[in-house]
Design a protein around this motif. Structure first.
Motif, PDB file in Angstrom:
ATOM      1  N   LEU A  99       0.019  -1.468   9.820  1.00  0.00           N
ATOM      2  CA  LEU A  99       1.056  -1.241   8.914  1.00  0.00           C
ATOM      3  C   LEU A  99       2.033  -0.185   9.718  1.00  0.00           C
ATOM      4  O   LEU A  99       1.593   0.599  10.505  1.00  0.00           O
ATOM      5  N   PRO A 100       3.410  -0.096   8.938  1.00  0.00           N
ATOM      6  CA  PRO A 100       4.160   0.879   9.680  1.00  0.00           C
ATOM      7  C   PRO A 100       3.818   2.128   9.868  1.00  0.00           C
ATOM      8  O   PRO A 100       4.294   2.887  10.875  1.00  0.00           O
ATOM      9  N   ALA A 101       3.158   2.781   8.773  1.00  0.00           N
ATOM     10  CA  ALA A 101       2.656   4.127   8.903  1.00  0.00           C
ATOM     11  C   ALA A 101       1.865   4.611  10.444  1.00  0.00           C
ATOM     12  O   ALA A 101       2.017   5.557  10.786  1.00  0.00           O
ATOM     13  N   GLU A 102       1.360   3.552  10.972  1.00  0.00           N
ATOM     14  CA  GLU A 102       0.638   3.635  12.272  1.00  0.00           C
ATOM     15  C   GLU A 102       1.837   4.122  13.384  1.00  0.00           C
ATOM     16  O   GLU A 102       1.240   4.807  14.406  1.00  0.00           O
ATOM     17  N   LEU A 103       2.881   4.092  13.042  1.00  0.00           N
ATOM     18  CA  LEU A 103       3.959   4.406  14.087  1.00  0.00           C
ATOM     19  C   LEU A 103       4.780   5.298  13.623  1.00  0.00           C
ATOM     20  O   LEU A 103       6.258   5.724  14.134  1.00  0.00           O
ATOM     21  N   LEU A 104       4.806   5.893  12.418  1.00  0.00           N
ATOM     22  CA  LEU A 104       5.569   6.943  11.665  1.00  0.00           C
ATOM     23  C   LEU A 104       5.772   8.428  12.657  1.00  0.00           C
ATOM     24  O   LEU A 104       6.663   8.815  12.617  1.00  0.00           O
ATOM     25  N   LEU A 105       4.646   8.651  12.978  1.00  0.00           N
ATOM     26  CA  LEU A 105       4.687  10.023  13.995  1.00  0.00           C
ATOM     27  C   LEU A 105       5.581   9.838  15.385  1.00  0.00           C
ATOM     28  O   LEU A 105       6.316  10.699  15.546  1.00  0.00           O
ATOM     29  N   MET A 106       5.472   8.706  15.924  1.00  0.00           N
ATOM     30  CA  MET A 106       6.295   8.280  17.016  1.00  0.00           C
ATOM     31  C   MET A 106       7.763   8.100  16.557  1.00  0.00           C
ATOM     32  O   MET A 106       8.534   8.711  17.335  1.00  0.00           O
ATOM     33  N   GLY A 107       7.971   7.398  15.298  1.00  0.00           N
ATOM     34  CA  GLY A 107       9.219   7.466  14.891  1.00  0.00           C
ATOM     35  C   GLY A 107       9.863   8.745  14.664  1.00  0.00           C
ATOM     36  O   GLY A 107      11.107   8.886  14.936  1.00  0.00           O
ATOM     37  N   LYS A 108       9.268   9.580  13.991  1.00  0.00           N
ATOM     38  CA  LYS A 108       9.710  11.005  13.783  1.00  0.00           C
ATOM     39  C   LYS A 108       9.896  11.666  15.153  1.00  0.00           C
ATOM     40  O   LYS A 108      10.898  12.472  15.035  1.00  0.00           O
ATOM     41  N   PHE A 109       9.104  11.366  15.892  1.00  0.00           N
ATOM     42  CA  PHE A 109       9.379  12.147  17.489  1.00  0.00           C
ATOM     43  C   PHE A 109      10.667  11.588  18.132  1.00  0.00           C
ATOM     44  O   PHE A 109      11.742  12.438  18.445  1.00  0.00           O
ATOM     45  N   LEU A 110      10.789  10.157  17.991  1.00  0.00           N
ATOM     46  CA  LEU A 110      12.074   9.649  18.536  1.00  0.00           C
ATOM     47  C   LEU A 110      13.317  10.013  17.928  1.00  0.00           C
ATOM     48  O   LEU A 110      14.421  10.184  18.291  1.00  0.00           O
ATOM     49  N   ASN A 111      13.225  10.102  16.336  1.00  0.00           N
ATOM     50  CA  ASN A 111      14.378  10.575  15.778  1.00  0.00           C
ATOM     51  C   ASN A 111      14.736  11.905  15.907  1.00  0.00           C
ATOM     52  O   ASN A 111      16.208  12.110  15.791  1.00  0.00           O
ATOM     53  N   ARG A 112      13.729  12.786  16.255  1.00  0.00           N
ATOM     54  CA  ARG A 112      14.346  13.874  16.527  1.00  0.00           C
ATOM     55  C   ARG A 112      15.021  14.363  17.950  1.00  0.00           C
ATOM     56  O   ARG A 112      15.701  15.088  18.298  1.00  0.00           O
ATOM     57  N   ALA A 113      14.650  13.285  18.610  1.00  0.00           N
ATOM     58  CA  ALA A 113      15.329  13.206  20.036  1.00  0.00           C
ATOM     59  C   ALA A 113      16.746  12.586  19.923  1.00  0.00           C
ATOM     60  O   ALA A 113      17.586  12.365  20.818  1.00  0.00           O
ATOM     61  N   ILE A 142       0.689  -0.998  -0.138  1.00  0.00           N
ATOM     62  CA  ILE A 142       0.051  -0.045   0.230  1.00  0.00           C
ATOM     63  C   ILE A 142       0.696   1.297   0.019  1.00  0.00           C
ATOM     64  O   ILE A 142       1.933   1.376   0.500  1.00  0.00           O
ATOM     65  N   GLU A 143       0.537   2.208  -0.823  1.00  0.00           N
ATOM     66  CA  GLU A 143       1.284   3.347  -0.870  1.00  0.00           C
ATOM     67  C   GLU A 143       1.322   4.081   0.333  1.00  0.00           C
ATOM     68  O   GLU A 143       0.430   4.447   1.092  1.00  0.00           O
ATOM     69  N   GLY A 144       2.667   4.218   1.033  1.00  0.00           N
ATOM     70  CA  GLY A 144       2.852   4.938   2.205  1.00  0.00           C
ATOM     71  C   GLY A 144       2.845   4.164   3.537  1.00  0.00           C
ATOM     72  O   GLY A 144       3.301   4.593   4.510  1.00  0.00           O
ATOM     73  N   ALA A 145       2.906   2.864   2.842  1.00  0.00           N
ATOM     74  CA  ALA A 145       2.808   1.775   4.167  1.00  0.00           C
ATOM     75  C   ALA A 145       4.215   1.008   4.125  1.00  0.00           C
ATOM     76  O   ALA A 145       4.136  -0.116   4.689  1.00  0.00           O
ATOM     77  N   GLU A 146       5.034   1.477   3.596  1.00  0.00           N
ATOM     78  CA  GLU A 146       6.403   0.863   3.410  1.00  0.00           C
ATOM     79  C   GLU A 146       7.069   0.945   4.735  1.00  0.00           C
ATOM     80  O   GLU A 146       6.914   1.785   5.554  1.00  0.00           O
TER      81      GLU A 146
END
Length: 241
Positions: free
Chosen positions: A27-41, A3-7
């Motif tokens: 799908l991975p996109a469900e955790l993308l916001l958390m991922g970006k938050f942790l990456n910024r940290a 699915i597009e955006g679900a990689e």
């Protein structure tokens, strides 16, 4: 076709890595916001795609919970290739796979979000037909219309194959047995189902444990309006604060 955006996604950061594991039919996109938050940290973050997910329900029906766990092992191996320490965060079924990974591999800390050790009676799991009668049968799920989330996060499977539910149940039972054997540095459980969180806290054999309940948030902790609180609590736990 995915699915597009679900990689799967990889967000490069420092030498400490966080493996994110999505849930059943998710799908991975469900955790993308958390991922970006942790990456910024400062963390390097890898969001894995479980086998049979983020494509279509027919692919899911062909996979087992061992296939899902092998996807997690692949993600762990990739992240271990360029990170000195590995932390793992899983949501729903992904939390079960997180606990299983902590038994079989070296991880610094784990966070389980709404781990379904026990399924709410309102979902009528007791009425699930025997596995031999479940081939090609599914139940329709409501369409998601979450706001302010990655578009793909609203594209979880509309059908839940009964045969795959049996695989989920088998995973639940396996993790219940493994819990006393898990000795990570720590675990934190955010879940609306107090019975599941209490069971994990009681059974897991870790020196440090934290249990946090998030009120009125539903099951999709990484996507609801309370997600900022969840993200902050996860970060504090990973940082050791």
């Amino acid at each position: 076709m995915i699915i597009e955006g679900a990689e799967p996604f990889l967000l490069k950061g420092g030498s400490e890595g966080v493996l994110l594991i999505h849930g059943f039919t998710g799908l991975p996109a469900e955790l993308l916001l958390m991922g970006k938050f942790l990456n910024r940290a400062g963390y390097t973050v890898l969001g894995v795609r479980l086998a049979g997910h983020a494509t279509n329900e027919l692919n899911l029906m062909k996979t087992t919970n061992e296939d899902w766990f092998n996807s997690v092992l692949d993600g762990y191996a990739i992240l271990s290739g360029f990170c000195e320490k590995i932390f793992v965060v899983g949501h729903s079924m992904g939390a079960l796979l997180t606990l299983k990974l902590a038994y079989s591999r070296r991880v610094e800390k784990i966070v389980s979000l709404a781990a379904p050790i026990f399924i709410d009676e309102s979902l009528h799991l007791k009425d699930l037909p025997p596995r031999s009668e479940c081939k090609n049968f599914s139940v329709i799920r409501p369409h998601r219309c979450l706001k302010d989330v990655p578009p793909a996060a609203n594209k979880s499977y509309r059908k839940m194959p009964f045969i795959s539910v049996h695989e989920l149940v088998n995973l639940m039972e396996e993790v219940k047995i493994l819990l006393p054997k898990i000795t990570t540095h720590g675990t934190e459980d955010h879940t609306a189902q107090s019975k599941s969180a209490d069971f994990i806290e009681e059974k897991i054999n870790s020196a440090r444990k934290e249990k946090i309940f998030v009120e009125n948030c539903g099951h999709l902790l990484p996507l609801t309006e309370t997600r900022d609180f969840v993200f902050e609590e996860v970060l504090k736990f990973l940082n050791g604060n």
